[in-house]
Design a protein around this motif. Structure first.
Motif, short mmCIF file in Angstrom:
data_model
loop_
_atom_site.label_atom_id
_atom_site.label_comp_id
_atom_site.label_asym_id
_atom_site.label_seq_id
_atom_site.Cartn_x
_atom_site.Cartn_y
_atom_site.Cartn_z
N VAL A 68 -6.14 37.50 96.49
CA VAL A 68 -6.92 38.06 95.38
C VAL A 68 -7.08 37.00 94.29
N LEU A 69 -8.03 37.25 93.40
CA LEU A 69 -8.14 36.41 92.21
C LEU A 69 -6.97 36.74 91.30
N PHE A 70 -6.46 35.74 90.60
CA PHE A 70 -5.42 35.96 89.62
C PHE A 70 -6.04 35.86 88.23
N GLN A 71 -5.50 36.62 87.29
CA GLN A 71 -5.98 36.58 85.91
C GLN A 71 -5.31 35.38 85.24
N GLY A 72 -6.05 34.28 85.15
CA GLY A 72 -5.50 33.04 84.64
C GLY A 72 -5.25 33.00 83.15
N GLY A 73 -5.88 33.89 82.43
CA GLY A 73 -5.69 33.93 80.99
C GLY A 73 -6.88 34.58 80.31
N PRO A 74 -6.79 34.72 78.99
CA PRO A 74 -7.82 35.45 78.25
C PRO A 74 -9.08 34.66 77.92
N VAL A 75 -9.11 33.37 78.22
CA VAL A 75 -10.26 32.53 77.88
C VAL A 75 -11.17 32.36 79.11
N SER A 76 -12.47 32.50 78.90
CA SER A 76 -13.48 32.29 79.95
C SER A 76 -13.13 33.00 81.26
N LYS A 77 -12.99 34.31 81.19
CA LYS A 77 -12.59 35.10 82.36
C LYS A 77 -13.60 35.04 83.50
N ASP A 78 -14.82 34.57 83.21
CA ASP A 78 -15.82 34.46 84.27
C ASP A 78 -15.80 33.09 84.94
N ALA A 79 -14.93 32.20 84.50
CA ALA A 79 -14.79 30.87 85.11
C ALA A 79 -13.64 30.89 86.10
N ALA A 80 -13.79 30.16 87.20
CA ALA A 80 -12.75 30.10 88.22
C ALA A 80 -12.09 28.73 88.23
N ILE A 81 -10.76 28.75 88.28
CA ILE A 81 -9.97 27.53 88.37
C ILE A 81 -9.13 27.62 89.63
N LEU A 119 -4.96 20.98 102.53
CA LEU A 119 -4.27 21.81 101.55
C LEU A 119 -3.15 22.62 102.20
N SER A 120 -2.01 22.63 101.55
CA SER A 120 -0.90 23.46 101.98
C SER A 120 -1.08 24.86 101.42
N ARG A 121 -1.53 24.97 100.17
CA ARG A 121 -1.73 26.24 99.49
C ARG A 121 -2.90 26.12 98.52
N LEU A 122 -3.52 27.27 98.23
CA LEU A 122 -4.61 27.34 97.26
C LEU A 122 -4.56 28.70 96.59
N ARG A 123 -4.74 28.72 95.29
CA ARG A 123 -4.83 29.98 94.55
C ARG A 123 -5.95 29.82 93.53
N ILE A 124 -6.72 30.91 93.33
CA ILE A 124 -7.87 30.87 92.43
C ILE A 124 -7.63 31.83 91.25
N PHE A 125 -7.87 31.31 90.06
CA PHE A 125 -7.63 32.03 88.82
C PHE A 125 -8.94 32.27 88.08
N ALA A 126 -9.12 33.48 87.58
CA ALA A 126 -10.27 33.81 86.74
C ALA A 126 -9.80 33.67 85.29
N GLY A 127 -10.37 32.72 84.59
CA GLY A 127 -9.98 32.47 83.21
C GLY A 127 -8.78 31.57 83.11
N TYR A 128 -8.43 31.26 81.87
CA TYR A 128 -7.31 30.37 81.62
C TYR A 128 -6.72 30.66 80.24
N ALA A 129 -5.58 30.05 79.98
CA ALA A 129 -4.93 30.12 78.67
C ALA A 129 -5.17 28.79 77.99
N GLY A 130 -5.56 28.82 76.74
CA GLY A 130 -5.84 27.57 76.03
C GLY A 130 -5.24 27.57 74.63
N TRP A 131 -4.87 26.39 74.20
CA TRP A 131 -4.29 26.20 72.87
C TRP A 131 -4.95 25.00 72.21
N GLY A 132 -5.19 25.09 70.92
CA GLY A 132 -5.73 23.97 70.16
C GLY A 132 -4.66 22.92 69.90
N ALA A 133 -5.09 21.82 69.28
CA ALA A 133 -4.17 20.72 68.97
C ALA A 133 -2.95 21.24 68.23
#
Length: 188
Positions: A68-81, A119-133
């Motif tokens: 399944v897709l994993f919820q990578g974080g609250p930023v850009s939930k429509d982007a896949a990492i 590849l030994s493993r692969l996981r796909i995340f929707a969105g990410y967590a981000g922090w400023g400087a």
């Protein structure tokens, strides 16, 4: 052992009980980029109910269980990492960018057939967590995150429901005791 507040790519952020932001309660975050401009990571223990096959069909047979897709974080939930673990660090496929050791990011525009067998493993995340400087370091300093070393398969566990406590349990010293700490120790 690495210094506990050493924030850098490849390390894990483990939410402390003091972190009350609903986006991050009981989460484990893999840091994938840290520089002077800020930090970026993905939440490892929030699977979604959406199968990868529904969104990125070509990658459906390549992802680790659960597929399944994993919820990578609250930023850009429509982007896949895509986070990938190489079979051999000396043979990275086209579209792979290393983070630490055999662990890295995979460009999902890369044709699947070009990565087969690498590849030994692969996981796909929707969105990410981000922090400023300096934002993440401030959160670490105020006690919102434990910063710990990662192990290659942390990003690909089949059952992520106990990841938070499992990562803490393997830590040395007093930090391991936090794995069994009740949510509100004063009620104990």
């Amino acid at each position: 052992m690495t210094e506990q507040k050493d924030v850098r790519a490849g390390r894990l952020l483990v939410a402390t009980p003091e972190l009350r932001d609903p986006n991050f309660v009981d989460t484990v975050v893999l840091l994938i980029e840290v520089n002077d401009d800020g930090a970026l990571g993905v939440v490892l223990n929030r699977p979604s109910p959406v199968p990868v096959a529904e969104v990125l069909h070509p990658w459906a047979t390549s992802v680790a269980v659960p597929d399944v897709l994993f919820q990578g974080g609250p930023v850009s939930k429509d982007a896949a990492i895509a986070v990938a673990l190489l079979v051999d660090s000396d043979d990275p496929p086209l579209g792979f960018r290393p983070v630490v050791g055999r662990l890295g990011l995979l460009d999902l525009d890369t044709p699947v057939e070009l990565v087969d067998g690498t590849l030994s493993r692969l996981r796909i995340f929707a969105g990410y967590a981000g922090w400023g400087a300096a934002q993440l370091q401030g959160e670490v300093d105020e006690g919102s995150w434990y910063v710990v070393d990662s192990e290659p398969y942390d990003s690909f566990l089949d059952d992520v429901s106990s990841m938070w406590s499992a990562v803490l349990r393997r830590q040395p010293g007093e930090l391991a005791f936090h794995a069994t700490r009740p949510p509100d120790p004063e009620l104990n």
